[in-house]
Design an enzyme around this catalytic site. Structure first.
Site, short mmCIF file in Angstrom:
data_model
loop_
_atom_site.label_atom_id
_atom_site.label_comp_id
_atom_site.label_asym_id
_atom_site.label_seq_id
_atom_site.Cartn_x
_atom_site.Cartn_y
_atom_site.Cartn_z
N LYS A 56 10.50 -12.02 11.84
CA LYS A 56 9.93 -10.93 11.04
C LYS A 56 9.17 -11.48 9.82
O LYS A 56 8.01 -11.13 9.56
CB LYS A 56 11.06 -9.99 10.59
CG LYS A 56 10.65 -8.93 9.59
CD LYS A 56 9.66 -7.93 10.17
CE LYS A 56 9.03 -7.11 9.07
NZ LYS A 56 8.24 -6.01 9.51
N ASP A 69 20.68 10.12 5.35
CA ASP A 69 20.18 9.64 4.06
C ASP A 69 21.08 10.20 2.96
O ASP A 69 21.59 11.31 3.08
CB ASP A 69 18.72 10.11 3.84
CG ASP A 69 17.97 9.17 2.92
OD1 ASP A 69 17.05 8.48 3.39
OD2 ASP A 69 18.33 9.11 1.72
N THR A 115 13.98 -5.17 6.86
CA THR A 115 13.57 -6.58 6.74
C THR A 115 14.54 -7.24 5.78
O THR A 115 14.56 -6.92 4.59
CB THR A 115 12.13 -6.66 6.21
OG1 THR A 115 11.30 -5.96 7.14
CG2 THR A 115 11.67 -8.10 6.10
N LEU A 154 -8.87 -10.58 10.01
CA LEU A 154 -9.85 -11.50 9.43
C LEU A 154 -10.87 -10.71 8.63
O LEU A 154 -12.01 -11.12 8.49
CB LEU A 154 -10.56 -12.28 10.54
CG LEU A 154 -9.84 -13.49 11.11
CD1 LEU A 154 -10.72 -14.22 12.12
CD2 LEU A 154 -9.41 -14.48 10.02
N PHE A 161 8.03 -3.94 13.44
CA PHE A 161 6.69 -4.47 13.14
C PHE A 161 5.66 -3.36 12.93
O PHE A 161 4.47 -3.61 12.98
CB PHE A 161 6.23 -5.40 14.27
CG PHE A 161 7.16 -6.57 14.50
CD1 PHE A 161 7.14 -7.67 13.65
CD2 PHE A 161 8.07 -6.57 15.54
CE1 PHE A 161 8.00 -8.75 13.84
CE2 PHE A 161 8.93 -7.64 15.75
CZ PHE A 161 8.90 -8.73 14.90
N LEU A 162 6.12 -2.12 12.74
CA LEU A 162 5.17 -1.00 12.66
C LEU A 162 4.32 -1.08 11.41
O LEU A 162 4.72 -1.63 10.38
CB LEU A 162 5.90 0.34 12.72
CG LEU A 162 6.88 0.74 11.61
CD1 LEU A 162 6.18 1.28 10.38
CD2 LEU A 162 7.83 1.79 12.14
N VAL A 192 10.53 3.28 8.14
CA VAL A 192 11.07 2.65 9.34
C VAL A 192 12.17 3.51 9.96
O VAL A 192 12.18 3.76 11.17
CB VAL A 192 11.59 1.22 9.00
CG1 VAL A 192 12.38 0.63 10.16
CG2 VAL A 192 10.42 0.31 8.64
N CYS A 209 5.00 -4.34 2.26
CA CYS A 209 5.61 -5.43 3.05
C CYS A 209 5.06 -6.82 2.77
O CYS A 209 5.83 -7.72 2.46
CB CYS A 209 5.46 -5.11 4.53
SG CYS A 209 6.42 -3.68 5.00
N ASN A 222 4.88 -11.59 9.22
CA ASN A 222 4.20 -10.99 8.08
C ASN A 222 3.51 -12.04 7.21
O ASN A 222 2.40 -11.85 6.73
CB ASN A 222 5.18 -10.16 7.23
CG ASN A 222 5.29 -8.74 7.77
OD1 ASN A 222 4.65 -8.39 8.75
ND2 ASN A 222 6.11 -7.92 7.12
C1 UDX Z 1 2.34 -4.65 7.73
C2 UDX Z 1 2.42 -5.34 9.11
O1 UDX Z 1 1.14 -5.25 9.75
C3 UDX Z 1 3.50 -4.70 9.96
O2 UDX Z 1 3.62 -5.40 11.20
C4 UDX Z 1 4.82 -4.75 9.21
O3 UDX Z 1 5.85 -4.11 9.95
C5 UDX Z 1 4.69 -4.09 7.85
O4 UDX Z 1 3.62 -4.72 7.12
P1 UDX Z 1 1.30 -2.40 6.74
O5 UDX Z 1 1.75 -2.92 5.42
O6 UDX Z 1 1.61 -0.99 7.10
O7 UDX Z 1 1.94 -3.31 7.92
O8 UDX Z 1 -0.27 -2.56 6.80
P2 UDX Z 1 -1.35 -3.49 7.51
O9 UDX Z 1 -2.21 -2.63 8.37
O10 UDX Z 1 -0.76 -4.66 8.14
O11 UDX Z 1 -2.24 -3.91 6.24
C6 UDX Z 1 -1.65 -4.57 5.12
C7 UDX Z 1 -2.69 -4.85 4.07
O12 UDX Z 1 -3.59 -5.88 4.50
C8 UDX Z 1 -3.57 -3.66 3.70
O13 UDX Z 1 -3.72 -3.62 2.29
C9 UDX Z 1 -4.90 -3.96 4.36
O14 UDX Z 1 -5.98 -3.40 3.68
C10 UDX Z 1 -4.93 -5.48 4.29
N1 UDX Z 1 -5.77 -6.11 5.33
C11 UDX Z 1 -5.44 -5.99 6.64
C12 UDX Z 1 -6.87 -6.86 4.94
O15 UDX Z 1 -7.19 -7.00 3.77
N2 UDX Z 1 -7.61 -7.48 5.92
C13 UDX Z 1 -7.31 -7.38 7.24
O16 UDX Z 1 -8.03 -7.99 8.06
C14 UDX Z 1 -6.19 -6.61 7.61
#
Ligand code: UDX
Length: 463
Positions: free
Chosen positions: A220, A46, A137, A266, A168-169, A27, A276, A224
């Site tokens: 936030k 850092d 967070t 989904l 939210f990245l 982040v 996260c 999530n």
């Molecule tokens: C997430 C949030 O999307 C982001 O907004 C927040 O800031 C940080 O946490 P991230 O952890 O980078 O981001 O990954 P993300 O793309 O959201 O996927 C998270 C997990 O969910 C992955 O393991 C992915 O494989 C899984 N996933 C995602 C599913 O199993 N099914 C889906 O439909 C979408």
């Protein structure tokens, strides 16, 4: 160079804001680089000297498409610098972002020591009016805690404000998500201070919500937890599909066309991983249960998620008639594609179960293998997917890397001992896999099994 993506140059309005970002993790680094790209003067701080030295040398400690390019360009243009000198960073900036880690404790409560440590440092070095922004967070109430720490310990009699500006990245698309966010949430105690942040983000031209600090902190966690619950919901329906012969990919499609539901998040599979979702849902449960709120829904989200890899390996075990002595290929190790991040990756659970059942695991991941090696030094890491599949009784797809969409089945046929694919991410076309002579098992889908199982090619396996 890491996968570079040309990001547009933003039309700058000439006013340069002096910013420092404490913490150069995902982040912090992305935030710092993006603000520099928008024309501001940014110091990334850092305590880890090795990391700062790497960044100064133009080396990026994390894998994130497009990040390296923007770091190099902005550092070269003199808008982005790196330091371990926290005091200088604080003194020289008008806006200070706190973007340090908040790792989970045993009971789900985040460890805030890095955040409070940063607040103490700000108190030591604050030398004029500053806006202190919480990007990490943090549990509800942390904005207030940071304010109290600085106010109580500040060395100079100066004013400051604390703002909550959650991030939210997503890993793997962090640059894009930060430059084109769906929304920007600014939690501030006054409109005046919110305007300072508004000015900083104005160039992005994205929807902004100005609210109070507590609501911003809740947004936030709630976002999530909602996304994680959506994934667990669809995984729960996937178990029904398996029992009654439905296809979860069709069910999700049919649901997703409803705009109120939406098609995203989904995708049934092995469940959510990463740094996260699990951490934040646990932290929310911790906060809510402490306050006497009902957490049944969030606990179910976590339970279902934990259950998915077990269900997957149970099925592998059933189909193979046991795991002991079986050679099994695991394709994909990272918690999702386009990252080398192994935090809470489902591959950890899957491999753990395979090993405890006595299987021999050969694994392949385009970039996360080295990070996995420290968790499972005993498995075999292969330089490509075909070597990982050699002599195996089953191929398990655990992370949906793009390259697995284009498997050369003819080549695989000649390599494997048994032709069975377990698709933990529902990424392959079941019909096509079957046409190519492999049995196919997805999540929440009917298995497609060839009438006659492909013969065992290796006598040793048969014995
Ligand atoms: C997430 C949030 O999307 C982001 O907004 C927040 O800031 C940080 O946490 P991230 O952890 O980078 O981001 O990954 P993300 O793309 O959201 O996927 C998270 C997990 O969910 C992955 O393991 C992915 O494989 C899984 N996933 C995602 C599913 O199993 N099914 C889906 O439909 C979408």
């Amino acid at each position: 160079m890491q996968g570079s993506q040309p990001f547009k140059a933003f039309k700058r309005n000439g006013s340069q804001i002096r910013i420092s970002v404490i913490g150069t993790g995902y982040v912090g680094l992305v935030t710092g680089v993006v603000f520099a790209h928008l024309g501001n003067q940014v110091i990334c701080i850092d305590t880890n000297k090795e990391k700062i030295d790497m960044l100064r040398a133009g080396k990026i400690p994390i894998y994130e498409p497009g990040l390296e390019d923007l770091v190099l360009r902005n550092a070269e243009d003199g808008r982005l610098s790196f330091t371990t000198d926290l005091g200088r960073g604080i003194r020289e900036s008008e806006i200070i972002f706190i973007a340090v880690g908040t790792p989970p404790g045993d009971d789900g409560e985040p460890d805030l020591s890095q955040v409070t440590g940063a607040a103490h440092q700000i108190a030591q070095h604050i030398n004029g009016y500053k806006v202190v922004v919480n990007k990490s967070t943090v549990p509800i109430g942390t904005g207030n805690l940071v304010y109290q720490i600085i106010n109580k310990n500040k060395r100079q009699n100066v004013n400051f404000d604390v703002v909550s500006n959650p991030e939210f990245l997503r890993e793997g698309s962090a640059m894009h998500d930060t430059l084109y966010p769906d929304r920007i949430v600014i939690g501030a105690s006054s409109h005046k201070v919110a305007m300072r942040l508004l000015e900083l983000y104005a160039l992005l031209e994205r929807p902004m919500l100005i609210t109070d600090i507590t609501s911003a902190e809740i947004i936030k966690y709630a976002s999530n937890a909602f996304l994680a619950s959506k994934i667990s919901f669809i995984n729960s329906i996937a178990t029904l599909c398996e029992k009654v012969g439905g296809d979860i990919t069709q069910v999700a499609k049919g649901m997703g066309y409803d705009k109120r539901i939406g098609e995203q998040f989904l995708q049934a599979g092995l469940g959510f991983g990463g740094s996260c979702f699990g951490k934040d849902v646990k932290a929310l449960v911790h906060t809510m249960s402490k306050l006497g709120c009902n957490c049944n829904m969030l606990n179910s989200t976590l339970d279902i998620n934990q259950f998915q890899p077990n269900r997957f390996v149970d099925r592998v075990e059933d189909v193979l008639g046991g795991l002991d002595g079986c050679n099994i290929a695991v394709l994909g190790l990272a918690f999702k594609p386009n990252t080398d991040d192994m935090r809470d990756a489902k591959s950890i659970d899957v491999i753990g179960r395979l090993l405890s059942g006595g299987a021999n695991v050969s694994a392949y991941d385009p970039i996360a293998a080295e990070n996995c090696r420290s968790i499972y030094p005993q498995i075999t890491y292969c330089p490509d997917l075909y070597q990982a599949c050699k002599d195996t009784s089953a191929i398990l797809i655990v992370t949906e890397w793009d390259e697995f969409r284009h498997l050369d089945f003819e080549r695989l046929k000649a390599l494997v001992a048994r032709r069975i694919i377990f698709d933990g991410r529902n990424m392959l076309d079941a019909g096509r896999v079957s046409c190519m002579g492999f049995d196919y098992y997805g999540i929440g889908r009917n298995p497609v099994i060839l009438e006659e199982e492909a013969p065992l090619l290796h006598a040793a396996e048969a014995a």
